[in-house]
Motif scaffolding. Structure first.
Motif, PDB file in Angstrom:
ATOM      1  N   ILE A  68       2.402  35.688 -19.895  1.00  0.00           N
ATOM      2  CA  ILE A  68       3.188  36.892 -19.659  1.00  0.00           C
ATOM      3  C   ILE A  68       2.328  38.111 -19.968  1.00  0.00           C
ATOM      4  N   ALA A  69       2.696  39.223 -19.361  1.00  0.00           N
ATOM      5  CA  ALA A  69       1.867  40.426 -19.432  1.00  0.00           C
ATOM      6  C   ALA A  69       2.096  41.208 -20.714  1.00  0.00           C
ATOM      7  N   LEU A  70       1.017  41.676 -21.304  1.00  0.00           N
ATOM      8  CA  LEU A  70       1.080  42.669 -22.364  1.00  0.00           C
ATOM      9  C   LEU A  70       1.022  44.033 -21.690  1.00  0.00           C
ATOM     10  N   PRO A  71       2.046  44.869 -21.838  1.00  0.00           N
ATOM     11  CA  PRO A  71       2.057  46.158 -21.135  1.00  0.00           C
ATOM     12  C   PRO A  71       0.790  46.978 -21.382  1.00  0.00           C
ATOM     13  N   ALA A  72       0.404  47.747 -20.379  1.00  0.00           N
ATOM     14  CA  ALA A  72      -0.833  48.526 -20.428  1.00  0.00           C
ATOM     15  C   ALA A  72      -0.862  49.506 -21.583  1.00  0.00           C
ATOM     16  N   VAL A  73       0.287  50.013 -21.996  1.00  0.00           N
ATOM     17  CA  VAL A  73       0.302  50.984 -23.096  1.00  0.00           C
ATOM     18  C   VAL A  73      -0.177  50.345 -24.395  1.00  0.00           C
ATOM     19  N   PHE A  74      -0.037  49.025 -24.516  1.00  0.00           N
ATOM     20  CA  PHE A  74      -0.492  48.320 -25.706  1.00  0.00           C
ATOM     21  C   PHE A  74      -1.863  47.678 -25.511  1.00  0.00           C
ATOM     22  N   SER A  75      -2.108  47.119 -24.334  1.00  0.00           N
ATOM     23  CA  SER A  75      -3.302  46.286 -24.134  1.00  0.00           C
ATOM     24  C   SER A  75      -4.592  47.075 -24.224  1.00  0.00           C
ATOM     25  N   SER A  76      -4.537  48.383 -24.028  1.00  0.00           N
ATOM     26  CA  SER A  76      -5.743  49.216 -24.110  1.00  0.00           C
ATOM     27  C   SER A  76      -5.688  50.150 -25.315  1.00  0.00           C
ATOM     28  N   SER A  77      -4.942  49.757 -26.347  1.00  0.00           N
ATOM     29  CA  SER A  77      -4.772  50.582 -27.542  1.00  0.00           C
ATOM     30  C   SER A  77      -5.556  50.007 -28.720  1.00  0.00           C
ATOM     31  N   GLU A 271      -5.240  70.556 -25.504  1.00  0.00           N
ATOM     32  CA  GLU A 271      -3.894  70.247 -25.983  1.00  0.00           C
ATOM     33  C   GLU A 271      -3.420  68.891 -25.439  1.00  0.00           C
ATOM     34  N   ALA A 272      -3.671  68.656 -24.144  1.00  0.00           N
ATOM     35  CA  ALA A 272      -3.249  67.392 -23.537  1.00  0.00           C
ATOM     36  C   ALA A 272      -4.027  66.219 -24.124  1.00  0.00           C
ATOM     37  N   LEU A 273      -5.334  66.376 -24.306  1.00  0.00           N
ATOM     38  CA  LEU A 273      -6.157  65.293 -24.844  1.00  0.00           C
ATOM     39  C   LEU A 273      -5.784  64.962 -26.280  1.00  0.00           C
ATOM     40  N   SER A 274      -5.373  65.960 -27.039  1.00  0.00           N
ATOM     41  CA  SER A 274      -5.012  65.711 -28.438  1.00  0.00           C
ATOM     42  C   SER A 274      -3.740  64.881 -28.554  1.00  0.00           C
ATOM     43  N   GLY A 275      -3.018  64.705 -27.451  1.00  0.00           N
ATOM     44  CA  GLY A 275      -1.830  63.864 -27.457  1.00  0.00           C
ATOM     45  C   GLY A 275      -2.140  62.396 -27.237  1.00  0.00           C
ATOM     46  N   VAL A 276      -3.411  62.076 -26.953  1.00  0.00           N
ATOM     47  CA  VAL A 276      -3.828  60.700 -26.747  1.00  0.00           C
ATOM     48  C   VAL A 276      -4.121  60.063 -28.105  1.00  0.00           C
ATOM     49  N   ILE A 277      -3.732  58.816 -28.276  1.00  0.00           N
ATOM     50  CA  ILE A 277      -3.918  58.151 -29.562  1.00  0.00           C
ATOM     51  C   ILE A 277      -5.393  58.102 -29.945  1.00  0.00           C
ATOM     52  N   ASP A 278      -5.669  58.387 -31.201  1.00  0.00           N
ATOM     53  CA  ASP A 278      -7.015  58.370 -31.785  1.00  0.00           C
ATOM     54  C   ASP A 278      -7.861  59.585 -31.397  1.00  0.00           C
ATOM     55  N   LEU A 319      -6.931  59.024 -18.383  1.00  0.00           N
ATOM     56  CA  LEU A 319      -6.870  58.742 -16.946  1.00  0.00           C
ATOM     57  C   LEU A 319      -5.483  58.243 -16.539  1.00  0.00           C
ATOM     58  N   LEU A 320      -4.890  57.381 -17.358  1.00  0.00           N
ATOM     59  CA  LEU A 320      -3.600  56.790 -17.032  1.00  0.00           C
ATOM     60  C   LEU A 320      -2.416  57.637 -17.523  1.00  0.00           C
ATOM     61  N   GLY A 321      -2.713  58.713 -18.230  1.00  0.00           N
ATOM     62  CA  GLY A 321      -1.643  59.570 -18.730  1.00  0.00           C
ATOM     63  C   GLY A 321      -0.785  58.903 -19.787  1.00  0.00           C
ATOM     64  N   ILE A 322      -1.409  58.138 -20.666  1.00  0.00           N
ATOM     65  CA  ILE A 322      -0.686  57.453 -21.740  1.00  0.00           C
ATOM     66  C   ILE A 322      -0.840  58.260 -23.026  1.00  0.00           C
ATOM     67  N   GLU A 323       0.253  58.829 -23.496  1.00  0.00           N
ATOM     68  CA  GLU A 323       0.237  59.626 -24.724  1.00  0.00           C
ATOM     69  C   GLU A 323       0.665  58.772 -25.922  1.00  0.00           C
ATOM     70  N   GLU A 324       0.176  59.145 -27.089  1.00  0.00           N
ATOM     71  CA  GLU A 324       0.559  58.416 -28.300  1.00  0.00           C
ATOM     72  C   GLU A 324       2.063  58.454 -28.504  1.00  0.00           C
ATOM     73  N   ALA A 374      11.576  51.495 -20.718  1.00  0.00           N
ATOM     74  CA  ALA A 374      10.957  50.309 -20.131  1.00  0.00           C
ATOM     75  C   ALA A 374      10.518  50.587 -18.690  1.00  0.00           C
ATOM     76  N   ARG A 375      11.295  51.329 -17.937  1.00  0.00           N
ATOM     77  CA  ARG A 375      10.902  51.661 -16.565  1.00  0.00           C
ATOM     78  C   ARG A 375       9.607  52.473 -16.557  1.00  0.00           C
ATOM     79  N   LYS A 376       9.520  53.425 -17.459  1.00  0.00           N
ATOM     80  CA  LYS A 376       8.299  54.239 -17.534  1.00  0.00           C
ATOM     81  C   LYS A 376       7.105  53.382 -17.956  1.00  0.00           C
ATOM     82  N   CYS A 377       7.366  52.438 -18.866  1.00  0.00           N
ATOM     83  CA  CYS A 377       6.303  51.540 -19.321  1.00  0.00           C
ATOM     84  C   CYS A 377       5.810  50.685 -18.158  1.00  0.00           C
ATOM     85  N   LEU A 378       6.740  50.176 -17.361  1.00  0.00           N
ATOM     86  CA  LEU A 378       6.381  49.363 -16.203  1.00  0.00           C
ATOM     87  C   LEU A 378       5.618  50.193 -15.173  1.00  0.00           C
ATOM     88  N   GLN A 379       5.980  51.464 -15.037  1.00  0.00           N
ATOM     89  CA  GLN A 379       5.251  52.354 -14.124  1.00  0.00           C
ATOM     90  C   GLN A 379       3.794  52.505 -14.547  1.00  0.00           C
TER      91      GLN A 379
END
Length: 406
Positions: A68-77, A271-278, A319-324, A374-379
């Motif tokens: 089963i898939a590990l969602p992208a928001v977690f798999s690249s964290s 400002e946008a980059l500072s919202g990315v984890i780490d 690149l993927l627009g994933i914020e912390e 969950a819909r946003k996560c799947l997107q």
């Protein structure tokens, strides 16, 4: 049914992974092995060698009963989030009762190691202070625990990740009343079955039948697939050859991804980059400066203060627009079970997964059951898939997806 979970990337699936699956099944006595696998981008922020559908197929052919898939928001964290996300998905399945993983020191009591970290009053304050100064999480954790019995484990990547699994399993689930979870009050003690790493798993050079995934990847990317043949099953080896014959630009995926990330960074703001984890304490400005220079952003910044993996993860999330903020929201919300591959004849495993408190996604209509988060996560998963196709040029690779694998 007794399900043993395994968190993996299988980048690519090799003989060492097949050994771990055999040992996990034998030691746990489980009725089924269910792998939670990272998607098309890895925990180090890189493009996977092969698409997730093909790697999932190889895992089932190599001994897994379902992937089963590990969602992208977690798999690249970072490791903590990677582990928490995987355990969140597995723990939603009632029949999940044990976890197996590779470890450098397989005789370690990883729950005890996790308790030491969780009980260190000064630990979190020290780590937070060091992170605010731009120190990597791994370095900050090592410094904070340098006098602790768990310190020797932190320099072993599999042991360090195993501690994060144990910490995630020991946590009280984040389930706000508004999240829409089903009410389940039972608590479970998940048994851990570490499997000692064998062969030359630390080496970046090939070493016979048991070689490291990094050595295999480098050899293949350098155009010498045949040299890695002994470390792979015949099925995996043949699929790799066929994949790169059909998708000749896929070996240039690293350069294509770096260019896409540089473009995303240049279009962003501090400002946008500072919202990315780490990404904190001025790192956002360093990223913008590095993006205006020639060469790879990660190579331009990597040093004692910032690891390559940390920079690559930040660039990928930009690149993927994933914020912390969104990652934390996903950790606290009901998500989904997205099967990538199931062993033919193991419909019972799929039925067990359907017992999850999260919706099982086997058809588009199942998505109507998802929460807004969950819909946003799947997107994000789908965006990551499309981005992977763009940087690898492998637009035809996903057309022959099949759920049940012989």
């Amino acid at each position: 049914m007794k399900i043993c979970g395994i968190v993996c990337e299988y980048n690519p699936f090799h003989n060492g992974h097949a050994y771990q699956l055999r040992e996990a099944k034998s030691r746990s006595g489980a009725d089924a092995l269910v792998c939670v696998m990272g998607g098309n981008f890895t925990q180090r922020g890189e493009a996977a060698l092969l698409p997730d559908s093909l790697r999932a197929e190889h895992a089932v052919q190599g001994g897994a009963d379902a992937v089963i898939a590990l969602p992208a928001v977690f798999s690249s964290s970072p490791a903590e989030i990677f582990a928490r996300g995987a355990i969140k998905i597995l723990s939603s399945v009632p029949d999940f009762s044990c976890l197996s993983f590779g470890a450098e020191h397989a005789d370690t009591n990883f729950y005890a190691a996790a308790e030491i970290i969780n009980d260190e009053d000064a630990y979190f304050g020290k780590v937070k202070e060091l992170l605010s100064r731009g120190v990597s999480f791994a370095a900050a954790r090592s410094e904070a625990l340098k006098d602790s019995p768990v310190f020797p484990l932190l320099n072993s990547p599999n042991d360090a990740l195993a501690i994060e699994y144990a910490r995630a399993l020991s946590r009280t689930p984040e389930r706000p009343e508004s999240a829409g979870y089903e009410t389940r009050n039972e608590t479970r003690r998940v048994d851990l079955f570490p499997v000692g790493r064998i062969g030359a798993y630390k080496s970046r050079n090939l070493s016979g039948e048991i070689s490291s995934a990094s050595a295999i990847r480098e050899t293949i990317k350098n155009g010498d697939e045949s040299a890695a043949q002994n470390a792979l099953s015949s099925v995996v080896y043949n699929d790799i050859q066929l994949y790169f014959q059909r998708n000749r630009s896929a070996k240039n995926a690293d350069a294509a991804l770096q260019l896409a990330e540089k473009t995303a960074i240049l279009k962003s703001t501090p400002e946008a980059l500072s919202g990315v984890i780490d990404c904190m304490e001025g790192l956002e400005n360093a990223l913008l400066r590095a993006a205006k220079q020639s060469g790879d952003i990660a190579k331009n910044i990597t040093g004692k203060r910032y690891t390559t993996a940390r920079i690559r993860r930040i660039c990928l999330h930009a690149l993927l627009g994933i914020e912390e903020r969104f990652i934390r929201e996903c950790l606290a919300s009901p998500l989904y079970i997205r099967p990538l591959a199931v062993k033919k004849g193991r419909e019972d495993v799929l039925a067990a997964l359907a017992g999850s408190e999260f919706p099982l996604l086997t058809r588009r209509s199942d998505e109507r059951k998802l929460s807004a988060t969950a819909r946003k996560c799947l997107q994000k998963d789908r965006l990551a898939e499309e981005m992977y196709r763009a940087v690898t040029g492998a637009y035809d690779a996903e057309k022959k997806k099949r759920l049940f694998i012989d």
